[in-house]
Design a protein around this motif. Structure first.
Motif, PDB file in Angstrom:
ATOM      1  N   ASP A 227       0.835  -1.209   0.000  1.00 33.43           N
ATOM      2  CA  ASP A 227       0.000   0.000   0.000  1.00 33.43           C
ATOM      3  C   ASP A 227       0.866   1.255   0.000  1.00 33.43           C
ATOM      4  OD1 ASP A 227      -2.257  -1.566   0.055  1.00 33.43           O
ATOM      5  OD2 ASP A 227      -2.564  -1.395   2.223  1.00 33.43           O
ATOM      6  N   GLY A 228       1.947   1.218   0.783  1.00 38.10           N
ATOM      7  CA  GLY A 228       2.828   2.374   0.850  1.00 38.10           C
ATOM      8  C   GLY A 228       3.495   2.672  -0.472  1.00 38.10           C
ATOM      9  N   ALA A 229       3.915   1.627  -1.188  1.00 41.14           N
ATOM     10  CA  ALA A 229       4.535   1.821  -2.501  1.00 41.14           C
ATOM     11  C   ALA A 229       3.527   2.396  -3.490  1.00 41.14           C
ATOM     12  CB  ALA A 229       5.088   0.489  -3.006  1.00 41.14           C
ATOM     13  N   HIS A 230       2.296   1.895  -3.437  1.00 44.99           N
ATOM     14  CA  HIS A 230       1.240   2.402  -4.325  1.00 44.99           C
ATOM     15  C   HIS A 230       0.980   3.875  -4.058  1.00 44.99           C
ATOM     16  CE1 HIS A 230      -2.765   2.875  -6.113  1.00 44.99           C
ATOM     17  NE2 HIS A 230      -2.484   1.808  -6.850  1.00 44.99           N
ATOM     18  N   ASP A 231       0.876   4.245  -2.782  1.00 47.78           N
ATOM     19  CA  ASP A 231       0.637   5.646  -2.421  1.00 47.78           C
ATOM     20  C   ASP A 231       1.809   6.534  -2.845  1.00 47.78           C
ATOM     21  OD1 ASP A 231      -1.768   4.903  -1.324  1.00 47.78           O
ATOM     22  OD2 ASP A 231      -1.042   4.897   0.750  1.00 47.78           O
ATOM     23  N   ALA A 232       3.035   6.029  -2.665  1.00 49.02           N
ATOM     24  CA  ALA A 232       4.212   6.814  -3.033  1.00 49.02           C
ATOM     25  C   ALA A 232       4.231   7.122  -4.527  1.00 49.02           C
ATOM     26  CB  ALA A 232       5.485   6.072  -2.629  1.00 49.02           C
ATOM     27  N   ARG A 258       4.641   8.585 -16.675  1.00 49.03           N
ATOM     28  CA  ARG A 258       3.247   8.160 -16.442  1.00 49.03           C
ATOM     29  C   ARG A 258       3.025   6.692 -16.788  1.00 49.03           C
ATOM     30  NH1 ARG A 258      -0.763  13.067 -18.459  1.00 49.03           N
ATOM     31  NH2 ARG A 258      -0.055  14.656 -16.935  1.00 49.03           N
ATOM     32  N   GLU A 259       3.577   6.252 -17.900  1.00 52.47           N
ATOM     33  CA  GLU A 259       3.377   4.861 -18.300  1.00 52.47           C
ATOM     34  C   GLU A 259       4.058   3.920 -17.321  1.00 52.47           C
ATOM     35  OE1 GLU A 259       2.184   1.463 -20.344  1.00 52.47           O
ATOM     36  OE2 GLU A 259       1.419   3.516 -20.248  1.00 52.47           O
ATOM     37  N   LEU A 260       5.233   4.298 -16.858  1.00 48.76           N
ATOM     38  CA  LEU A 260       5.931   3.476 -15.873  1.00 48.76           C
ATOM     39  C   LEU A 260       5.109   3.374 -14.595  1.00 48.76           C
ATOM     40  CD1 LEU A 260       8.446   2.003 -14.772  1.00 48.76           C
ATOM     41  CD2 LEU A 260       9.351   4.253 -14.126  1.00 48.76           C
ATOM     42  N   VAL A 261       4.584   4.494 -14.116  1.00 52.75           N
ATOM     43  CA  VAL A 261       3.768   4.487 -12.902  1.00 52.75           C
ATOM     44  C   VAL A 261       2.538   3.612 -13.096  1.00 52.75           C
ATOM     45  CG1 VAL A 261       2.317   5.911 -11.403  1.00 52.75           C
ATOM     46  CG2 VAL A 261       4.594   6.712 -12.072  1.00 52.75           C
ATOM     47  N   ARG A 262       1.910   3.703 -14.272  1.00 50.58           N
ATOM     48  CA  ARG A 262       0.711   2.891 -14.542  1.00 50.58           C
ATOM     49  C   ARG A 262       1.040   1.402 -14.466  1.00 50.58           C
ATOM     50  NH1 ARG A 262      -1.678  -0.125 -18.118  1.00 50.58           N
ATOM     51  NH2 ARG A 262       0.105  -0.029 -19.537  1.00 50.58           N
ATOM     52  N   VAL A 263       2.149   0.995 -15.076  1.00 45.78           N
ATOM     53  CA  VAL A 263       2.537  -0.420 -15.089  1.00 45.78           C
ATOM     54  C   VAL A 263       2.866  -0.895 -13.675  1.00 45.78           C
ATOM     55  CG1 VAL A 263       4.292  -2.055 -15.881  1.00 45.78           C
ATOM     56  CG2 VAL A 263       3.338  -0.374 -17.478  1.00 45.78           C
ATOM     57  N   LEU A 264       3.605  -0.093 -12.920  1.00 41.81           N
ATOM     58  CA  LEU A 264       3.984  -0.490 -11.568  1.00 41.81           C
ATOM     59  C   LEU A 264       2.766  -0.593 -10.652  1.00 41.81           C
ATOM     60  CD1 LEU A 264       7.247   1.615 -11.054  1.00 41.81           C
ATOM     61  CD2 LEU A 264       7.078  -0.847 -11.447  1.00 41.81           C
ATOM     62  N   ALA A 316       8.813  -9.796 -10.806  1.00 44.96           N
ATOM     63  CA  ALA A 316       8.433  -9.209 -12.090  1.00 44.96           C
ATOM     64  C   ALA A 316       8.316  -7.691 -11.969  1.00 44.96           C
ATOM     65  CB  ALA A 316       7.119  -9.813 -12.567  1.00 44.96           C
ATOM     66  N   LEU A 317       7.769  -7.224 -10.852  1.00 44.25           N
ATOM     67  CA  LEU A 317       7.684  -5.775 -10.616  1.00 44.25           C
ATOM     68  C   LEU A 317       9.088  -5.167 -10.538  1.00 44.25           C
ATOM     69  CD1 LEU A 317       5.415  -3.832  -8.225  1.00 44.25           C
ATOM     70  CD2 LEU A 317       7.873  -3.615  -7.960  1.00 44.25           C
TER      71      LEU A 317
END
Length: 340
Positions: A227-232, A258-264, A316-317
């Motif tokens: 959750d913390g990684a997603h919020d960051a 933006r595309e990198l953030v979307r994939v992660l 994979a992430l």
């Protein structure tokens, strides 16, 4: 000399060596000797305080007014192990809390720019006590005596040669990695406004993206880390879970791809879904410390299958993250739980 702040005639380094609390650190005295030798250079003033009680630190910081505070000793989950006064025994060993570290280093000192916490597990709460316009160096996990001492030696060697704190840190980490078969030490440098690649690495440079599920201390902590990684990634900020006065967050002002953030974020969502499935199917594994011991033999294959899915999806992430980082900063893949 300037260390990312105002230029002074010399660089003052306060060494706070807690050797009595770390008798197993065989090279700690060598590190102290190296820093004393640095003080022979007219461009540096070095004051070494060995086994001084922590309660004396405020007075010493005020009187010496250093540019860099350098701690030598042990750490535990972001706390420092140090001596302090005790009403019964005079002096005793205790853990210095994140709040106490914040109180010590966020005094808005005119000179203090750098904090080096050279011990295991010292960087957890660094965002709280980064000095104004400064930096904190510490370890995210256990770090061996050899690489820790070698890092300190090379860091100050580069500083002495005129490198900036940022370049000295990167060069010292690279030197240690080359001396250790290419393994990058778990030593990080925190600043308030990191570059995007540095910020991205710090988002995932935590234990929850290192250990297989079977070795995780708490799957609830893993869920919190996800959750913390997603919020960051959503906010471009890094904040710790501890509430401290003058709480700080690290904010990456430059935009992330933006595309990198979307994939992660998509991969994080998949990992969280796999984790929820394991928690639902095997609640005792999460609820009890010895929960793995209570799993029936015929259930083990399914449990390991679910655990391996989480391990593989985190790897994979990390491979996506690695594609944005220099090769020497790549994260290793996570071992599968079934291989433990």
């Amino acid at each position: 000399m300037s260390l990312n702040g105002p230029a002074f005639s010399s660089t003052r380094i306060l060494v706070w060596a807690q050797l009595a609390c770390a008798p197993d650190l065989d090279l700690a005295r060598d590190e102290v000797a190296r820093l004393r030798k640095l003080g022979l250079n007219v461009s540096f003033e070095v004051s070494v305080e060995t086994d001084r009680p922590w309660s004396d630190l405020a007075e010493v910081l005020q009187s010496f007014d250093p540019d860099i505070f350098h701690y030598i000793g042990h750490g535990h989950r972001g706390r420092l192990i140090a001596l302090d006064y005790d009403s019964d025994t005079g002096r005793s060993e205790r853990e210095i809390t994140p709040a106490e570290l914040t109180h010590a280093f966020r005094k808005r000192s005119a000179r203090l720019r750098g904090v080096v916490l050279n011990g295991c597990d010292t960087a957890h709460w660094a965002p709280h006590f980064i000095p104004d316009d400064g930096w904190v160096v510490g370890a995210t996990r256990n770090v061996g005596d050899d690489p820790g001492t070698l890092f300190a030696d090379m860091f100050y060697t580069y500083i002495e040669a005129g490198a900036s704190a940022k370049d000295a840190f990167e060069d010292a980490v690279e030197y240690v990695a080359q001396a250790d078969n290419g393994i990058r030490p778990p030593i990080v440098r925190w600043v308030m406004d990191p570059e995007p690649t540095v910020f991205l690495r710090q988002v995932f440079d935590r234990q929850s993206f290192r250990l297989p599920v079977r070795a995780e201390g708490s799957l609830y902590d893993l869920a919190s880390a996800l959750d913390g990684a997603h919020d960051a990634l959503s906010t471009r900020t890094l904040a710790t879970r501890t509430q401290i006065e003058d709480q700080s967050v690290v904010y990456c002002r430059e935009p992330l791809d933006r595309e990198l953030v979307r994939v992660l974020k998509k991969r994080l969502t998949l990992i969280r879904a796999d984790l929820r499935l394991l928690i639902r199917e095997f609640p005792d594994v999460v609820r009890f410390i010895d929960g793995w011991m209570s799993v029936q033999p015929d259930e083990w294959p399914y449990l390991l299958f679910l655990a391996d899915r989480i391990d593989a999806s985190r790897s994979a992430l990390l491979s996506v993250v690695n594609a944005t980082l220099p090769p020497d900063q790549h994260f290793p893949p996570i071992r599968l739980s079934s291989s433990e």
